[in-house]
Scaffold this motif. Sequence first.
Motif, PDB file in Angstrom:
ATOM      1  N   TYR A 183      -9.175  16.492 -20.114  1.00 46.16           N
ATOM      2  CA  TYR A 183      -8.573  15.297 -19.508  1.00 46.16           C
ATOM      3  C   TYR A 183      -9.691  14.507 -18.843  1.00 46.16           C
ATOM      4  O   TYR A 183     -10.532  15.068 -18.135  1.00 46.16           O
ATOM      5  CB  TYR A 183      -7.517  15.681 -18.473  1.00 46.16           C
ATOM      6  CG  TYR A 183      -6.828  14.490 -17.826  1.00 46.16           C
ATOM      7  CD1 TYR A 183      -5.721  13.908 -18.424  1.00 46.16           C
ATOM      8  CD2 TYR A 183      -7.297  13.957 -16.629  1.00 46.16           C
ATOM      9  CE1 TYR A 183      -5.087  12.808 -17.852  1.00 46.16           C
ATOM     10  CE2 TYR A 183      -6.673  12.857 -16.049  1.00 46.16           C
ATOM     11  CZ  TYR A 183      -5.570  12.291 -16.670  1.00 46.16           C
ATOM     12  OH  TYR A 183      -4.952  11.204 -16.104  1.00 46.16           O
ATOM     13  N   PHE A 224     -10.887  19.003 -16.337  1.00 47.20           N
ATOM     14  CA  PHE A 224     -10.571  17.701 -15.748  1.00 47.20           C
ATOM     15  C   PHE A 224     -11.890  17.007 -15.403  1.00 47.20           C
ATOM     16  O   PHE A 224     -12.479  17.253 -14.346  1.00 47.20           O
ATOM     17  CB  PHE A 224      -9.710  17.873 -14.492  1.00 47.20           C
ATOM     18  CG  PHE A 224      -8.302  18.312 -14.762  1.00 47.20           C
ATOM     19  CD1 PHE A 224      -7.299  17.372 -14.980  1.00 47.20           C
ATOM     20  CD2 PHE A 224      -7.969  19.662 -14.812  1.00 47.20           C
ATOM     21  CE1 PHE A 224      -5.987  17.777 -15.222  1.00 47.20           C
ATOM     22  CE2 PHE A 224      -6.670  20.076 -15.052  1.00 47.20           C
ATOM     23  CZ  PHE A 224      -5.677  19.121 -15.271  1.00 47.20           C
ATOM     24  N   LEU A 275      -5.788  15.563 -23.469  1.00 42.27           N
ATOM     25  CA  LEU A 275      -4.549  15.411 -22.709  1.00 42.27           C
ATOM     26  C   LEU A 275      -4.401  13.986 -22.202  1.00 42.27           C
ATOM     27  O   LEU A 275      -5.315  13.426 -21.601  1.00 42.27           O
ATOM     28  CB  LEU A 275      -4.546  16.384 -21.519  1.00 42.27           C
ATOM     29  CG  LEU A 275      -3.391  16.251 -20.523  1.00 42.27           C
ATOM     30  CD1 LEU A 275      -2.047  16.532 -21.199  1.00 42.27           C
ATOM     31  CD2 LEU A 275      -3.605  17.202 -19.340  1.00 42.27           C
TER      32      LEU A 275
END
Length: 433
Positions: A254, A287, A333
Amino acid sequence: MAKYRILILAYDFPPNLSIGGQRPWYWAKHLHEHGVYPIIITRHWNAGLESAADCVKPSASQAIQDVRQDTHRVIRIPFNPGLRDKIFLKNGAKKMRGLRKVLSFFMAVGEHIFPEIGDKYFLYREARKQIASLRVDAILATGEPFVLHTYASQLGEQFNLPVVLDYRDGWTSNQEKKSMTFAEKILHFSHRFSERKNLSNAALVTAASPSYLKKIPVGLMKKERSAVVYNGYDQEVVDQLKPSNRNNVFTIAYAGRLYDYQQLDSFLEGLRIFMTHNAGAKIRVMFYGLSFYPEMVERVKRFHQSLHSLLTFTDRISYAALMQNLHNADTLLLLSAPGADWLSAKVFDYLPHKKPILLVEGDKGILEKILEETSLGFICNNANEVSSYIKELYAAWSISGNTEIVDSSSSYTYTRQSSTKQLADCLHNLNGN
Protein backbone atom coordinates in the motif's frame (compact mmCIF):
# COMPACT_ATOMS: atom_id res chain seq x y z
CA MET A 1 12.90 28.46 -25.52
CA ALA A 2 9.13 27.90 -25.37
CA LYS A 3 7.12 31.00 -26.28
CA TYR A 4 4.16 30.50 -23.92
CA ARG A 5 5.07 31.41 -20.34
CA ILE A 6 2.96 30.43 -17.35
CA LEU A 7 3.31 31.24 -13.66
CA ILE A 8 2.43 28.23 -11.47
CA LEU A 9 1.63 28.71 -7.78
CA ALA A 10 2.31 25.42 -5.98
CA TYR A 11 2.68 24.95 -2.23
CA ASP A 12 3.85 21.31 -2.34
CA PHE A 13 6.97 20.81 -4.45
CA PRO A 14 10.17 18.75 -4.16
CA PRO A 15 11.96 18.04 -1.92
CA ASN A 16 8.47 17.55 -0.43
CA LEU A 17 7.68 14.10 -1.87
CA SER A 18 3.89 14.32 -1.54
CA ILE A 19 1.56 13.45 -4.41
CA GLY A 20 0.64 17.14 -4.45
CA GLY A 21 4.26 18.03 -5.07
CA GLN A 22 4.79 15.51 -7.85
CA ARG A 23 2.05 16.98 -10.05
CA PRO A 24 3.59 20.47 -10.56
CA TRP A 25 7.12 19.01 -10.53
CA TYR A 26 6.35 16.95 -13.61
CA TRP A 27 4.84 19.98 -15.30
CA ALA A 28 8.00 21.93 -14.45
CA LYS A 29 10.19 19.32 -16.10
CA HIS A 30 8.16 18.55 -19.20
CA LEU A 31 5.80 21.36 -20.23
CA HIS A 32 8.64 22.86 -22.28
CA GLU A 33 8.40 19.83 -24.59
CA HIS A 34 5.02 21.20 -25.67
CA GLY A 35 5.92 24.86 -26.09
CA VAL A 36 5.22 26.07 -22.56
CA TYR A 37 7.81 27.58 -20.22
CA PRO A 38 6.68 27.13 -16.58
CA ILE A 39 7.79 29.44 -13.78
CA ILE A 40 6.99 27.91 -10.40
CA ILE A 41 6.67 29.95 -7.22
CA THR A 42 6.68 27.60 -4.27
CA ARG A 43 7.70 27.22 -0.67
CA HIS A 44 11.33 26.52 0.23
CA TRP A 45 10.93 23.04 1.76
CA ASN A 46 13.64 21.49 3.91
CA ALA A 47 14.99 18.15 2.76
CA GLY A 48 14.31 14.99 4.75
CA LEU A 49 10.78 15.65 5.97
CA GLU A 50 9.99 12.92 8.51
CA SER A 51 7.09 14.28 10.56
CA ALA A 52 4.33 16.89 10.67
CA ALA A 53 6.60 19.03 12.85
CA ASP A 54 9.22 19.11 10.09
CA CYS A 55 6.61 20.65 7.78
CA VAL A 56 6.18 23.75 9.93
CA LYS A 57 9.80 24.40 10.88
CA PRO A 58 11.47 27.49 9.39
CA SER A 59 13.16 27.00 6.03
CA ALA A 60 16.82 26.12 6.50
CA SER A 61 17.70 28.83 3.99
CA GLN A 62 16.16 32.24 4.58
CA ALA A 63 17.18 33.51 1.13
CA ILE A 64 14.94 33.35 -1.93
CA GLN A 65 16.26 30.65 -4.24
CA ASP A 66 15.77 31.39 -7.94
CA VAL A 67 16.91 28.56 -10.21
CA ARG A 68 16.63 29.30 -13.93
CA GLN A 69 16.97 26.62 -16.58
CA ASP A 70 16.21 26.46 -20.27
CA THR A 71 13.26 24.16 -19.51
CA HIS A 72 11.74 25.85 -16.45
CA ARG A 73 12.35 28.21 -13.54
CA VAL A 74 11.71 27.56 -9.85
CA ILE A 75 11.49 30.37 -7.27
CA ARG A 76 11.54 29.01 -3.71
CA ILE A 77 10.36 31.37 -0.96
CA PRO A 78 11.48 30.86 2.68
CA PHE A 79 8.80 29.74 5.15
CA ASN A 80 8.59 30.86 8.76
CA PRO A 81 6.00 29.50 11.20
CA GLY A 82 3.24 31.73 12.52
CA LEU A 83 1.80 31.70 16.02
CA ARG A 84 -0.19 28.47 15.57
CA ASP A 85 2.79 26.55 14.26
CA LYS A 86 5.14 27.98 16.89
CA ILE A 87 2.77 26.71 19.57
CA PHE A 88 2.80 23.27 17.91
CA LEU A 89 6.59 23.17 17.65
CA LYS A 90 7.03 24.21 21.27
CA ASN A 91 4.34 22.05 22.89
CA GLY A 92 3.83 19.10 20.54
CA ALA A 93 0.67 17.73 18.96
CA LYS A 94 -1.21 16.87 22.16
CA LYS A 95 -0.98 20.17 24.03
CA MET A 96 -2.93 23.41 23.43
CA ARG A 97 -4.95 21.76 20.67
CA GLY A 98 -7.98 23.95 21.37
CA LEU A 99 -6.06 27.17 20.85
CA ARG A 100 -4.44 25.84 17.68
CA LYS A 101 -7.86 24.84 16.32
CA VAL A 102 -9.21 28.33 17.00
CA LEU A 103 -6.25 29.93 15.22
CA SER A 104 -6.63 27.51 12.29
CA PHE A 105 -10.33 28.35 12.00
CA PHE A 106 -9.78 32.11 11.86
CA MET A 107 -6.96 31.67 9.35
CA ALA A 108 -9.01 29.37 7.14
CA VAL A 109 -11.96 31.78 7.08
CA GLY A 110 -10.05 35.05 6.87
CA GLU A 111 -7.14 34.34 4.51
CA HIS A 112 -9.38 34.56 1.42
CA ILE A 113 -10.46 38.09 2.41
CA PHE A 114 -7.33 39.36 4.14
CA PRO A 115 -4.40 37.46 2.59
CA GLU A 116 -1.94 38.82 5.17
CA ILE A 117 -3.36 36.67 7.98
CA GLY A 118 -2.78 33.38 6.14
CA ASP A 119 0.31 31.18 6.51
CA LYS A 120 0.72 31.00 2.70
CA TYR A 121 0.73 34.78 2.23
CA PHE A 122 4.47 34.84 1.56
CA LEU A 123 3.81 33.12 -1.80
CA TYR A 124 1.24 35.72 -2.83
CA ARG A 125 3.46 38.58 -1.73
CA GLU A 126 6.41 37.37 -3.81
CA ALA A 127 4.25 36.52 -6.84
CA ARG A 128 2.73 40.01 -6.81
CA LYS A 129 6.19 41.53 -6.47
CA GLN A 130 7.73 39.61 -9.38
CA ILE A 131 4.87 38.99 -11.79
CA ALA A 132 5.41 42.05 -13.97
CA SER A 133 9.05 41.15 -14.61
CA LEU A 134 8.23 37.49 -15.29
CA ARG A 135 6.26 38.42 -18.45
CA VAL A 136 3.86 35.49 -18.21
CA ASP A 137 0.85 34.77 -20.40
CA ALA A 138 -1.28 33.14 -17.69
CA ILE A 139 -1.36 32.09 -14.02
CA LEU A 140 -2.09 28.56 -12.79
CA ALA A 141 -2.73 27.70 -9.14
CA THR A 142 -2.82 24.06 -8.08
CA GLY A 143 -4.78 23.29 -4.92
CA GLU A 144 -4.97 22.37 -2.29
CA PRO A 145 -4.25 24.60 -0.44
CA PHE A 146 -7.10 26.32 -2.24
CA VAL A 147 -6.14 29.74 -0.98
CA LEU A 148 -3.71 29.59 -3.92
CA HIS A 149 -6.79 29.78 -6.16
CA THR A 150 -7.75 33.01 -4.43
CA TYR A 151 -4.22 34.38 -4.84
CA ALA A 152 -4.24 33.53 -8.55
CA SER A 153 -7.68 35.06 -9.03
CA GLN A 154 -6.58 38.31 -7.39
CA LEU A 155 -3.34 38.44 -9.38
CA GLY A 156 -5.23 37.75 -12.59
CA GLU A 157 -7.52 40.71 -11.94
CA GLN A 158 -4.66 43.01 -10.96
CA PHE A 159 -2.47 42.18 -13.97
CA ASN A 160 -5.15 41.32 -16.54
CA LEU A 161 -4.01 37.71 -17.02
CA PRO A 162 -6.08 34.54 -17.62
CA VAL A 163 -6.29 32.29 -14.57
CA VAL A 164 -6.23 28.49 -14.50
CA LEU A 165 -7.59 26.81 -11.36
CA ASP A 166 -6.28 23.27 -10.89
CA TYR A 167 -8.10 20.93 -8.50
CA ARG A 168 -6.02 18.00 -7.26
CA ASP A 169 -9.01 17.23 -5.03
CA GLY A 170 -12.45 18.69 -4.51
CA TRP A 171 -12.70 21.85 -2.38
CA THR A 172 -16.10 22.75 -0.91
CA SER A 173 -17.60 19.59 -2.37
CA ASN A 174 -15.28 17.64 -0.03
CA GLN A 175 -16.45 19.66 2.98
CA GLU A 176 -20.09 18.75 2.49
CA LYS A 177 -21.47 16.12 4.86
CA LYS A 178 -24.78 15.25 6.43
CA SER A 179 -24.06 16.91 9.76
CA MET A 180 -21.69 19.82 10.35
CA THR A 181 -20.84 21.75 13.47
CA PHE A 182 -21.56 25.48 13.56
CA ALA A 183 -17.87 26.22 12.93
CA GLU A 184 -17.79 23.79 10.00
CA LYS A 185 -20.84 25.47 8.48
CA ILE A 186 -19.21 28.90 8.72
CA LEU A 187 -16.04 27.55 7.13
CA HIS A 188 -17.97 25.79 4.37
CA PHE A 189 -20.09 28.81 3.45
CA SER A 190 -17.14 31.20 3.48
CA HIS A 191 -15.10 28.85 1.29
CA ARG A 192 -18.03 28.30 -1.05
CA PHE A 193 -18.32 32.06 -1.50
CA SER A 194 -14.58 32.30 -2.27
CA GLU A 195 -14.67 29.32 -4.62
CA ARG A 196 -17.59 30.71 -6.61
CA LYS A 197 -15.92 34.12 -6.87
CA ASN A 198 -12.67 32.53 -8.06
CA LEU A 199 -14.51 30.46 -10.65
CA SER A 200 -16.24 33.54 -12.03
CA ASN A 201 -12.78 34.96 -12.81
CA ALA A 202 -11.26 31.73 -14.16
CA ALA A 203 -10.39 31.15 -17.81
CA LEU A 204 -9.86 27.39 -17.37
CA VAL A 205 -10.56 24.78 -14.70
CA THR A 206 -8.62 21.52 -14.58
CA ALA A 207 -9.22 18.61 -12.22
CA ALA A 208 -7.37 15.40 -11.43
CA SER A 209 -10.54 13.33 -11.79
CA PRO A 210 -13.83 13.52 -13.71
CA SER A 211 -15.60 12.85 -10.39
CA TYR A 212 -14.12 16.08 -8.99
CA LEU A 213 -14.89 18.09 -12.09
CA LYS A 214 -18.57 17.19 -12.16
CA LYS A 215 -18.99 18.65 -8.64
CA ILE A 216 -17.28 21.97 -9.45
CA PRO A 217 -19.77 24.68 -10.50
CA VAL A 218 -17.93 25.55 -13.71
CA GLY A 219 -21.15 27.15 -15.02
CA LEU A 220 -20.13 30.23 -13.02
CA MET A 221 -17.25 30.85 -15.43
CA LYS A 222 -17.73 33.62 -18.00
CA LYS A 223 -16.76 31.11 -20.67
CA GLU A 224 -16.94 27.53 -19.54
CA ARG A 225 -13.65 25.74 -20.19
CA SER A 226 -12.65 22.67 -18.23
CA ALA A 227 -10.55 19.54 -18.61
CA VAL A 228 -9.59 16.43 -16.68
CA VAL A 229 -5.81 16.29 -16.26
CA TYR A 230 -4.92 13.04 -14.50
CA ASN A 231 -1.94 12.73 -12.18
CA GLY A 232 -0.83 9.66 -14.08
CA TYR A 233 2.29 7.51 -13.70
CA ASP A 234 5.75 8.37 -14.99
CA GLN A 235 6.53 6.14 -17.98
CA GLU A 236 10.22 7.13 -17.83
CA VAL A 237 10.49 5.70 -14.31
CA VAL A 238 8.58 2.58 -15.34
CA ASP A 239 11.01 2.00 -18.21
CA GLN A 240 13.89 1.95 -15.69
CA LEU A 241 12.35 -0.64 -13.34
CA LYS A 242 14.36 -3.77 -12.67
CA PRO A 243 12.60 -7.12 -13.15
CA SER A 244 10.92 -8.31 -9.97
CA ASN A 245 12.23 -11.46 -8.30
CA ARG A 246 10.17 -14.01 -6.43
CA ASN A 247 9.51 -12.97 -2.85
CA ASN A 248 10.03 -15.42 -0.01
CA VAL A 249 6.91 -13.91 1.56
CA PHE A 250 3.66 -13.07 -0.23
CA THR A 251 3.72 -9.27 -0.22
CA ILE A 252 0.76 -6.90 -0.31
CA ALA A 253 1.78 -3.24 -0.80
CA TYR A 254 0.00 0.00 0.00
CA ALA A 255 1.41 3.42 -0.94
CA GLY A 256 0.80 6.69 0.89
CA ARG A 257 -1.53 7.92 3.59
CA LEU A 258 -4.94 6.77 4.82
CA TYR A 259 -8.24 8.67 4.85
CA ASP A 260 -11.16 8.39 7.25
CA TYR A 261 -13.65 7.33 4.58
CA GLN A 262 -11.57 4.33 3.46
CA GLN A 263 -12.75 0.90 4.55
CA LEU A 264 -9.45 -0.16 6.11
CA ASP A 265 -11.16 -2.40 8.67
CA SER A 266 -12.74 -4.50 5.90
CA PHE A 267 -9.28 -5.27 4.54
CA LEU A 268 -7.75 -5.99 7.94
CA GLU A 269 -10.66 -8.22 8.96
CA GLY A 270 -10.37 -10.09 5.66
CA LEU A 271 -6.67 -10.58 6.31
CA ARG A 272 -7.42 -11.79 9.84
CA ILE A 273 -9.98 -14.29 8.55
CA PHE A 274 -7.49 -15.61 5.98
CA MET A 275 -4.78 -16.04 8.62
CA THR A 276 -7.21 -17.77 10.99
CA HIS A 277 -7.71 -20.51 8.39
CA ASN A 278 -4.15 -20.43 7.03
CA ALA A 279 -1.97 -19.95 10.10
CA GLY A 280 1.18 -21.10 8.31
CA ALA A 281 0.87 -18.66 5.41
CA LYS A 282 3.88 -16.46 4.74
CA ILE A 283 2.38 -13.04 4.17
CA ARG A 284 3.22 -9.40 4.90
CA VAL A 285 1.60 -6.04 4.26
CA MET A 286 3.91 -3.12 3.45
CA PHE A 287 2.61 0.40 4.11
CA TYR A 288 5.03 2.62 2.22
CA GLY A 289 5.35 6.15 3.59
CA LEU A 290 2.85 5.69 6.41
CA SER A 291 5.38 6.21 9.21
CA PHE A 292 5.19 9.91 8.33
CA TYR A 293 1.70 9.81 9.90
CA PRO A 294 2.01 8.18 13.38
CA GLU A 295 -1.72 8.47 14.04
CA MET A 296 -2.41 6.45 10.89
CA VAL A 297 0.05 3.76 11.91
CA GLU A 298 -1.83 3.50 15.21
CA ARG A 299 -5.11 3.23 13.33
CA VAL A 300 -3.80 0.14 11.54
CA LYS A 301 -2.17 -1.42 14.60
CA ARG A 302 -5.12 -1.09 16.94
CA PHE A 303 -7.40 -3.21 14.73
CA HIS A 304 -6.14 -6.57 16.00
CA GLN A 305 -2.97 -7.58 17.81
CA SER A 306 -2.73 -10.86 15.91
CA LEU A 307 -1.86 -8.94 12.74
CA HIS A 308 1.05 -6.91 14.14
CA SER A 309 3.74 -9.33 12.96
CA LEU A 310 2.42 -9.09 9.40
CA LEU A 311 2.54 -5.30 9.15
CA THR A 312 5.52 -3.16 8.13
CA PHE A 313 5.54 0.65 7.95
CA THR A 314 8.18 2.76 6.20
CA ASP A 315 9.15 6.41 6.01
CA ARG A 316 8.61 8.39 2.83
CA ILE A 317 10.81 7.26 -0.03
CA SER A 318 11.57 8.64 -3.47
CA TYR A 319 9.09 8.08 -6.31
CA ALA A 320 11.55 5.83 -8.17
CA ALA A 321 12.15 3.71 -5.05
CA LEU A 322 8.41 3.47 -4.39
CA MET A 323 7.73 2.33 -7.93
CA GLN A 324 10.40 -0.37 -7.68
CA ASN A 325 8.93 -1.64 -4.41
CA LEU A 326 5.45 -1.72 -5.92
CA HIS A 327 6.87 -3.59 -8.90
CA ASN A 328 8.36 -6.18 -6.53
CA ALA A 329 5.10 -6.72 -4.62
CA ASP A 330 2.70 -9.56 -5.35
CA THR A 331 -0.56 -7.68 -4.78
CA LEU A 332 -1.36 -3.96 -4.47
CA LEU A 333 -3.93 -2.59 -2.07
CA LEU A 334 -6.36 0.21 -2.88
CA LEU A 335 -8.82 1.43 -0.24
CA SER A 336 -12.12 3.21 -0.90
CA ALA A 337 -15.78 3.04 0.11
CA PRO A 338 -19.14 2.50 -1.62
CA GLY A 339 -20.24 5.70 -3.35
CA ALA A 340 -16.99 7.52 -2.58
CA ASP A 341 -16.14 8.09 -6.27
CA TRP A 342 -12.80 9.50 -5.11
CA LEU A 343 -9.87 9.04 -7.47
CA SER A 344 -6.92 7.96 -5.35
CA ALA A 345 -3.81 9.09 -7.25
CA LYS A 346 -1.94 5.93 -6.23
CA VAL A 347 -4.06 3.88 -8.64
CA PHE A 348 -2.00 5.28 -11.52
CA ASP A 349 1.26 4.23 -9.87
CA TYR A 350 -0.21 0.74 -9.45
CA LEU A 351 -1.27 0.22 -13.07
CA PRO A 352 2.03 -0.32 -14.95
CA HIS A 353 3.16 -3.20 -12.71
CA LYS A 354 0.37 -5.48 -13.96
CA LYS A 355 -0.13 -6.93 -10.50
CA PRO A 356 -3.53 -7.72 -8.96
CA ILE A 357 -5.10 -4.68 -7.30
CA LEU A 358 -7.40 -5.34 -4.35
CA LEU A 359 -10.00 -2.59 -4.16
CA VAL A 360 -11.55 -2.56 -0.68
CA GLU A 361 -14.41 -1.69 -0.81
CA GLY A 362 -15.78 -1.10 -4.32
CA ASP A 363 -16.57 2.57 -4.92
CA LYS A 364 -19.11 2.08 -7.74
CA GLY A 365 -17.26 4.91 -9.47
CA ILE A 366 -14.04 6.04 -11.12
CA LEU A 367 -11.71 3.51 -9.43
CA GLU A 368 -13.83 0.54 -10.48
CA LYS A 369 -14.02 1.99 -13.99
CA ILE A 370 -10.22 2.23 -14.31
CA LEU A 371 -9.63 -1.22 -12.85
CA GLU A 372 -12.26 -2.75 -15.11
CA GLU A 373 -10.72 -1.04 -18.14
CA THR A 374 -7.24 -2.34 -17.32
CA SER A 375 -8.36 -5.84 -16.16
CA LEU A 376 -6.35 -5.50 -12.94
CA GLY A 377 -9.06 -5.13 -10.32
CA PHE A 378 -10.26 -7.55 -7.66
CA ILE A 379 -13.28 -5.75 -6.19
CA CYS A 380 -13.95 -6.67 -2.57
CA ASN A 381 -17.22 -5.50 -1.02
CA ASN A 382 -16.70 -7.05 2.43
CA ALA A 383 -14.14 -8.82 4.59
CA ASN A 384 -15.12 -12.30 3.41
CA GLU A 385 -14.45 -11.33 -0.19
CA VAL A 386 -11.08 -9.90 0.86
CA SER A 387 -10.23 -13.22 2.49
CA SER A 388 -11.34 -15.19 -0.58
CA TYR A 389 -9.26 -13.10 -2.99
CA ILE A 390 -6.18 -13.27 -0.77
CA LYS A 391 -6.62 -17.04 -0.64
CA GLU A 392 -6.88 -17.22 -4.44
CA LEU A 393 -3.87 -14.97 -5.07
CA TYR A 394 -1.78 -16.66 -2.37
CA ALA A 395 -2.46 -20.07 -3.90
CA ALA A 396 -1.34 -18.86 -7.34
CA TRP A 397 1.79 -17.30 -5.83
CA SER A 398 2.59 -20.50 -3.92
CA ILE A 399 2.58 -22.49 -7.15
CA SER A 400 4.33 -20.17 -9.59
CA GLY A 401 5.82 -17.39 -7.48
CA ASN A 402 4.26 -14.95 -9.91
CA THR A 403 1.01 -12.99 -9.79
CA GLU A 404 1.46 -10.79 -12.86
CA ILE A 405 -1.69 -10.43 -14.99
CA VAL A 406 -0.22 -10.77 -18.46
CA ASP A 407 -3.29 -9.78 -20.47
CA SER A 408 -3.86 -6.54 -18.53
CA SER A 409 -3.44 -3.12 -20.10
CA SER A 410 -2.24 0.25 -18.82
CA SER A 411 -3.40 2.95 -21.20
CA TYR A 412 -1.08 5.77 -22.31
CA THR A 413 -3.94 8.04 -21.25
CA TYR A 414 -2.92 7.38 -17.65
CA THR A 415 0.71 8.47 -18.04
CA ARG A 416 2.07 11.81 -16.89
CA GLN A 417 3.40 12.30 -20.40
CA SER A 418 -0.13 12.24 -21.78
CA SER A 419 -1.61 14.49 -19.07
CA THR A 420 1.19 17.07 -19.47
CA LYS A 421 0.58 17.35 -23.20
CA GLN A 422 -3.13 17.71 -22.54
CA LEU A 423 -2.50 20.56 -20.11
CA ALA A 424 -0.19 22.29 -22.59
CA ASP A 425 -2.83 22.04 -25.33
CA CYS A 426 -5.39 23.63 -23.01
CA LEU A 427 -3.01 26.48 -22.18
CA HIS A 428 -2.26 27.22 -25.84
CA ASN A 429 -5.98 27.35 -26.55
CA LEU A 430 -6.52 30.00 -23.87
CA ASN A 431 -4.87 32.70 -25.94
CA GLY A 432 -5.60 31.18 -29.31
CA ASN A 433 -1.96 30.11 -29.80
